[in-house]
Motif scaffolding. Structure first.
Motif, short mmCIF file in Angstrom:
data_model
loop_
_atom_site.label_atom_id
_atom_site.label_comp_id
_atom_site.label_asym_id
_atom_site.label_seq_id
_atom_site.Cartn_x
_atom_site.Cartn_y
_atom_site.Cartn_z
N GLU A 93 -92.82 -108.66 50.44
CA GLU A 93 -92.91 -107.12 50.55
C GLU A 93 -93.36 -106.59 51.49
OE1 GLU A 93 -92.71 -104.92 48.40
OE2 GLU A 93 -92.74 -106.21 46.15
N ASP A 94 -92.33 -105.62 52.40
CA ASP A 94 -92.40 -105.26 53.89
C ASP A 94 -93.42 -104.27 54.17
OD1 ASP A 94 -91.45 -103.13 53.24
OD2 ASP A 94 -89.41 -102.79 54.04
N ALA A 95 -94.40 -103.56 54.79
CA ALA A 95 -95.52 -102.72 54.95
C ALA A 95 -94.66 -101.24 54.11
CB ALA A 95 -95.53 -102.35 56.64
N GLY B 261 -98.24 -106.67 46.84
CA GLY B 261 -98.47 -105.70 47.39
C GLY B 261 -97.87 -105.35 48.81
N ALA B 262 -98.08 -104.70 49.67
CA ALA B 262 -97.21 -104.28 50.65
C ALA B 262 -97.67 -104.95 51.97
CB ALA B 262 -97.41 -102.70 51.21
N GLY B 263 -96.41 -105.58 52.32
CA GLY B 263 -97.19 -106.28 53.81
C GLY B 263 -97.45 -107.93 53.49
N THR C 282 -94.86 -102.16 42.37
CA THR C 282 -96.42 -101.93 41.93
C THR C 282 -97.42 -101.89 43.57
OG1 THR C 282 -96.00 -104.08 41.34
CG2 THR C 282 -96.70 -102.40 39.44
N PRO C 283 -96.42 -102.31 44.65
CA PRO C 283 -95.25 -103.12 44.54
C PRO C 283 -95.63 -104.50 44.02
CG PRO C 283 -96.09 -102.54 46.36
CD PRO C 283 -97.60 -102.06 45.46
N LEU C 284 -94.29 -105.41 43.82
CA LEU C 284 -93.81 -106.66 43.14
C LEU C 284 -93.37 -107.11 44.09
CD1 LEU C 284 -95.93 -109.04 41.81
CD2 LEU C 284 -94.83 -107.52 39.90
#
Length: 519
Positions: free
Chosen positions: A128-130, A93-95, A49-51
């Motif tokens: 979560e990384d970028a 979420g990313a980052g 999703t990111p998750l």
């Protein structure tokens, strides 16, 4: 001739959606049908999703197992009686980096008389990384939860707090020996019968001398004979710890002397907990669960260990393939040596029972408890590796699981020790888009020319008609037909029609003329 066609090609698969989930390491303990402890669970998940999310649970403790039990599976809500420690973290979420729900959630020390809890913690982290690559870890730690019960505490629990004092049973009566003593009085029938039984167990060179048996009551004589037996067991057992521990147990409970009694260790249980972690390496996301080792020490007589269990799934985000793996922990059980070959635990239990009959009902209850304790420890034999893996085949959906293992120890003692370990599971799935189909034009190779025919002189082309196009020759379009030609063609048609009609009239008149001429 030129032919135009198409060739198709399949582009690389595209993973549009994926997720991994891991749970496990949950441990549940039920002790003497009175105390329950459960926990050590952990969880770590990630998705496209990111998750990324994680959770770790320390422990749930209940001192009222029947009315307010702790949960018995990793998926249950931990809401026990005395303590509960859980920490969560979610990165959406990313980052992003998830903030733990609470500071590391550790329980305060607690002592119920049956259990000492120094510390148990639940911890979790997630990020979560970028680029949307997840990392998550949940740990449920029970490593510092120590259940330590003395032999007296266990027996008092079994007997409802009515454990007879050792001084009231044997009270330091001297042990009989193989050499002559000072007792010249004949032994009573029960005591003589007990001596005959013991000397029947012992080798002839280790037989007890009747004059060394302490005089007095039947209980005194019985204690003296049993003490003498333990002395000979200790001498024949050499360095085997079991002999000393069995002697120590009987000495502590009955107040015997003699033998090579050693101090009796408490019943101790160390519960490890678990760790579940998500990691990323290139296109591969791995979710792995480790259930840490469990160790149960039974008064120094025996040791039960459950080796760590691991399970994982590796998801390749470039292909969508999920590959599971699993390694079930071994269950091992060992006693600290063995008794001499001339005696077994059943015979010892029978002798103890015979002596304690002099105490009436309380002696009978104590004899039963001691018999169940010693038999349960020395005769326990697990069936090897009882933990098994259930692993699916690799694919867009795959999983690995190790089911719950129920270990029952000392089951004759009010349920004894019920230990549930296992409950480790991981899974992963992906959705792969239908491959795109591309087309490309192709030109067929021209056919080989036919053999040349013998040349034929071409007819001379007709003379060109002024103001007439060449459309009628079959050539490509060369313009409109001239108006003069169109008019000429129209007049020609009228003349043909008129001529036919004049000829028809003439034929109709000709017979009439001939008939007239014939008159």
């Amino acid at each position: 001739m030129t032919v135009v066609g198409a060739l198709s090609s399949t582009a690389g698969a595209t993973v549009t959606k994926w997720n991994v989930q891991g749970n496990g390491g949950f441990v549940s303990l039920d002790l003497l049908n009175t105390l329950q402890l459960s926990g050590g669970g952990s969880e770590a998940d990630a998705g496209s999703t990111p998750l990324a999310e994680a959770s770790g649970t320390g422990a749930c403790l209940s001192t009222a197992a029947s009315s307010n039990p702790c949960p018995t599976s990793a998926t249950s809500s931990l809401s026990g009686f005395a303590l509960d420690s859980t920490q969560d973290a979610v990165a959406n979420g990313a980052g992003k980096t998830g903030t733990p729900s609470t500071p590391q959630n550790c329980t305060l020390p607690i002592n119920t008389g049956l259990i000492n809890v120094d510390v148990s913690c639940g911890s979790a982290s997630a990020s979560e990384d970028a680029s949307g690559n997840p990392t998550a870890s949940g740990t449920g730690s029970l490593a510092n939860v120590s259940i330590s019960l003395s032999l007296t505490s266990v027996l008092q629990q079994l007997l409802g707090g009515s454990l007879p004092a050792a001084s009231s049973i044997c009270g330091g009566v001297p042990a009989a020996t193989t050499t002559a003593g000072s007792n010249t009085s004949p032994l009573s029938s029960p005591v003589q019968g007990l001596l005959n039984t013991v000397n029947g167990i012992l080798p002839a060179n280790l037989n007890l001398n009747p004059t060394s048996v302490a005089g007095g009551s039947d209980l005194t004589g019985g204690c003296s004979i049993l003490g003498g037996l333990l002395t000979q067991i200790g001498a024949a057992g050499g360095s085997s710890p079991v002999s000393g521990i069995v002697t120590g147990i009987l000495d502590q409970v009955l107040g015997l002397t003699g033998g090579n009694a050693v101090s009796v260790q408490p019943l101790s249980i160390d519960l490890g907990g678990s760790t579940t972690a998500v990691s990323t390496s290139g296109n591969v996301v791995t979710d792995a669960v480790t259930q840490h080792a469990v160790d149960v020490n039974l008064f120094g007589l025996a040791d039960l260990q459950v080796a760590p269990t691991t399970a994982s799934v590796a998801l390749d985000r470039s292909t969508g393939t999920v590959t599971p793996s699993c390694n079930a922990g071994l269950v091992s059980y060992s006693t600290n040596g063995s008794l001499p070959t001339f005696v077994n635990i059943t015979q010892l239990n029978a002798l103890v029972s015979q002596i304690l009959t002099a105490l009436g009902s309380s002696g009978s209850a104590l004899s039963s408890a001691l018999g169940a304790l010693l038999t349960g420890i020395i005769s326990y034999n697990p069936d090897g590796n009882l933990l098994t893996c259930d692993t699916s085949a690799p694919g867009t959906t795959a999983s690995a699981k190790v089911g719950v293992l129920n270990l029952g120890l000392l089951t004759g003692l009010m349920g004894g020790v019920g230990l549930n370990v296992g409950d480790v599971s991981v899974s992963g799935s992906s959705t792969v888009a239908t491959p795109a189909v591309a087309t490309a034009a192709t030109t067929a190779s021209p056919a080989a020319p036919a053999p040349a025919a013998t040349p034929v002189a071409a007819a001379a082309p007709p003379a060109a008609v002024p103001n007439v196009t060449s459309v009628h020759t079959g050539e490509f379009w060369a313009g409109p037909l001239p108006i003069i030609l169109m008019v000429g063609m129209g007049l020609g048609g009228l003349m043909l029609i008129g001529r036919r009609r004049i000829a028809s009239v003439a034929r109709s008149l000709s017979p009439l003329a001939r008939r007239r001429g014939g008159h």
